[in-house]
Design a protein around this motif. Structure first.
Motif, PDB file in Angstrom:
ATOM      1  N   SER A  37      -5.672  -8.048  -3.810  1.00  0.00           N
ATOM      2  CA  SER A  37      -4.565  -8.667  -3.085  1.00  0.00           C
ATOM      3  C   SER A  37      -3.328  -7.783  -3.137  1.00  0.00           C
ATOM      4  CB  SER A  37      -4.269 -10.045  -3.688  1.00  0.00           C
ATOM      5  OG  SER A  37      -3.144 -10.630  -3.068  1.00  0.00           O
ATOM      6  N   ALA A  38      -3.046  -7.210  -4.310  1.00  0.00           N
ATOM      7  CA  ALA A  38      -1.888  -6.334  -4.456  1.00  0.00           C
ATOM      8  C   ALA A  38      -2.045  -5.062  -3.634  1.00  0.00           C
ATOM      9  CB  ALA A  38      -1.679  -6.000  -5.936  1.00  0.00           C
ATOM     10  N   ALA A  40      -3.919  -4.606  -0.944  1.00  0.00           N
ATOM     11  CA  ALA A  40      -3.842  -4.933   0.479  1.00  0.00           C
ATOM     12  C   ALA A  40      -2.384  -5.047   0.922  1.00  0.00           C
ATOM     13  CB  ALA A  40      -4.591  -6.226   0.762  1.00  0.00           C
ATOM     14  N   GLU A  41      -1.566  -5.656   0.081  1.00  0.00           N
ATOM     15  CA  GLU A  41      -0.148  -5.792   0.428  1.00  0.00           C
ATOM     16  C   GLU A  41       0.531  -4.426   0.467  1.00  0.00           C
ATOM     17  OE1 GLU A  41       3.811  -8.332  -0.955  1.00  0.00           O
ATOM     18  OE2 GLU A  41       1.852  -8.732  -1.867  1.00  0.00           O
ATOM     19  N   LEU A  42       0.221  -3.574  -0.492  1.00  0.00           N
ATOM     20  CA  LEU A  42       0.821  -2.241  -0.518  1.00  0.00           C
ATOM     21  C   LEU A  42       0.422  -1.413   0.697  1.00  0.00           C
ATOM     22  CD1 LEU A  42       0.457  -1.229  -4.282  1.00  0.00           C
ATOM     23  CD2 LEU A  42       2.596  -1.573  -3.042  1.00  0.00           C
ATOM     24  N   GLU A  43      -0.848  -1.508   1.102  1.00  0.00           N
ATOM     25  CA  GLU A  43      -1.329  -0.724   2.239  1.00  0.00           C
ATOM     26  C   GLU A  43      -1.028  -1.389   3.578  1.00  0.00           C
ATOM     27  OE1 GLU A  43      -2.329   2.175   2.670  1.00  0.00           O
ATOM     28  OE2 GLU A  43      -3.150   2.941   0.794  1.00  0.00           O
ATOM     29  N   GLY A  44      -0.561  -2.617   3.564  1.00  0.00           N
ATOM     30  CA  GLY A  44      -0.257  -3.313   4.808  1.00  0.00           C
ATOM     31  C   GLY A  44      -1.492  -3.701   5.592  1.00  0.00           C
ATOM     32  N   SER A  46      -5.124  -6.492   5.765  1.00  0.00           N
ATOM     33  CA  SER A  46      -5.532  -7.851   5.427  1.00  0.00           C
ATOM     34  C   SER A  46      -6.663  -7.909   4.423  1.00  0.00           C
ATOM     35  CB  SER A  46      -5.939  -8.602   6.703  1.00  0.00           C
ATOM     36  OG  SER A  46      -6.919  -7.885   7.427  1.00  0.00           O
ATOM     37  N   ASN A 154       1.513   4.469   5.179  1.00  0.00           N
ATOM     38  CA  ASN A 154       0.487   3.451   5.427  1.00  0.00           C
ATOM     39  C   ASN A 154      -0.346   3.870   6.634  1.00  0.00           C
ATOM     40  OD1 ASN A 154       3.031   1.301   4.481  1.00  0.00           O
ATOM     41  ND2 ASN A 154       1.116   1.388   3.356  1.00  0.00           N
ATOM     42  N   ASN A 185      -8.064  -3.813   8.358  1.00  0.00           N
ATOM     43  CA  ASN A 185      -7.730  -5.083   9.000  1.00  0.00           C
ATOM     44  C   ASN A 185      -8.931  -5.703   9.697  1.00  0.00           C
ATOM     45  OD1 ASN A 185      -4.978  -5.317   8.325  1.00  0.00           O
ATOM     46  ND2 ASN A 185      -4.393  -3.930   9.980  1.00  0.00           N
TER      47      ASN A 185
END
Length: 340
Positions: A37-38, A40-44, A46, A154, A185
């Motif tokens: 989850s972390a 995915a957020e860093l790489e932008g 889903s 990214n 994504n």
């Protein structure tokens, strides 16, 4: 997040079969969920999956999407083991391999099923124009984001379909674990990657998962200092008579500066240069008080690697310097003393 070792399957099964979030640690576990989850957020993106190393991230992707008769483009001036995997494993399965430099990537991408781009490239630090390669790619564009990290760029936002990276390097940053990850994504691709990870066993251990997640809390601080140090070192080396071929994407005079400035927020902690001979490289490391010889990079301590020893197409005296988080003035002064 689990710190201790996970044995076979510590999760309780339910009478409502199939409803459990976790049943077997090789398929999924709470430690992975938090780290993914972390990431995915860093790489932008889903979806993210962690793997046992950066190479396992790349091989999971390639095994999931390639078939006999497909064309794969790999960097000729990037991480050498990607080329070896393509030559020694994929070619014998009937996959056509095209090796292309950063400057040949756009033309090579035409008609390929999969294109792997590494930017900045390791070890030469050339920068791929991701928007241009994405526009030319009719298949999947996979970008290795190891040197830049998601704190520097990214790739999916720049047109890539999939991002892969070695979490062993700057993202974890303490030189105490092996890890990799995949981000996308595309839900169907994510499902295919997860299936391949499960069947191949290309998994990240529970303690490494805990260490990697621990490291993310300081990643911004560490990477920021590494980038500051790299720029200061590159500027100092550019004015040193015994050094040639200084490369750093953040130097305004660097050939990659224009492309790097358009797609990177930070330029990374790696600097490359040429000392003229293998002996000069070894003498440089011996005379330095802060630099040690090591082939990995991205840690909190500054390290140097003579890349020709591994077969990279670079001169004997080529150095890839990975800047750590030492005081900037101290590091520059130490390097200047070692060279002079």
């Amino acid at each position: 997040m689990q710190m201790g070792p996970v044995l076979a399957a510590p999760y309780h099964l339910s009478e409502d079969e199939g409803s459990e979030p976790h049943t077997y640690a090789r398929a999924s576990n709470p430690g992975w969920t938090g780290l993914e989850s972390a990431l995915a957020e860093l790489e932008g993106v889903s979806h993210a999956l962690v793997t046992g190393s950066g190479m396992s991230a790349i091989t999971v992707v390639l095994r999931s999407v390639l078939s006999a008769g497909d064309v794969l483009v790999v960097p000729s001036d990037g991480y050498y083991q990607v080329r070896l995997y393509a030559r020694e494993r994929l070619a014998r399965w009937g996959i056509e391999i095209r090796e292309a430099s950063v400057h040949e990537m756009v033309d090579a991408a035409v008609g390929a099923a999969v294109v792997i781009a590494e930017t900045p490239s390791n070890p030469t630090l050339d920068t791929v124009d991701l928007a241009a390669v994405a526009a030319a790619t009719t298949g999947l564009l996979v970008v290795d984001n190891t040197t830049a990290t998601p704190l520097g760029q990214n790739p999916v936002a720049l047109g890539a379909d999939v991002v892969v990276a070695s979490g062993t390097k700057a993202l974890s940053g303490h030189s105490d674990l092996l890890a990799g990850y995949i981000g996308t994504n595309d839900a169907d691709l994510h499902t295919a990657f997860a299936r391949e990870r499960l069947l191949s066993g290309s998994v990240l251990g529970p303690f490494e998962t805990w260490l990697a997640h621990r490291s993310l809390g300081t990643a911004g601080l560490r990477f920021g200092r590494q980038c500051e140090n790299a720029l200061a070192v590159a500027e100092s080396l550019s004015g040193t008579s015994t050094v040639s071929g200084v490369r750093y994407p953040g130097l305004p005079a660097d050939p990659s500066f224009a492309v790097a400035s358009a797609q990177m927020r930070r330029f990374g902690g790696l600097v490359s240069f040429d000392l003229g001979s293998a002996r000069a490289v070894h003498e440089f490391v011996k005379k330095s008080e802060l630099i040690s010889a090591a082939t990995s990079f991205g840690g909190i301590h500054t390290t140097a690697d003579r890349r020709q020893r591994w077969g990279d197409p670079v001169p004997d005296g080529f150095v890839r310097l990975s800047c750590g988080i030492e005081d900037t003035v101290d590091l520059v002064a130490d390097i200047e003393r070692a060279l002079n």
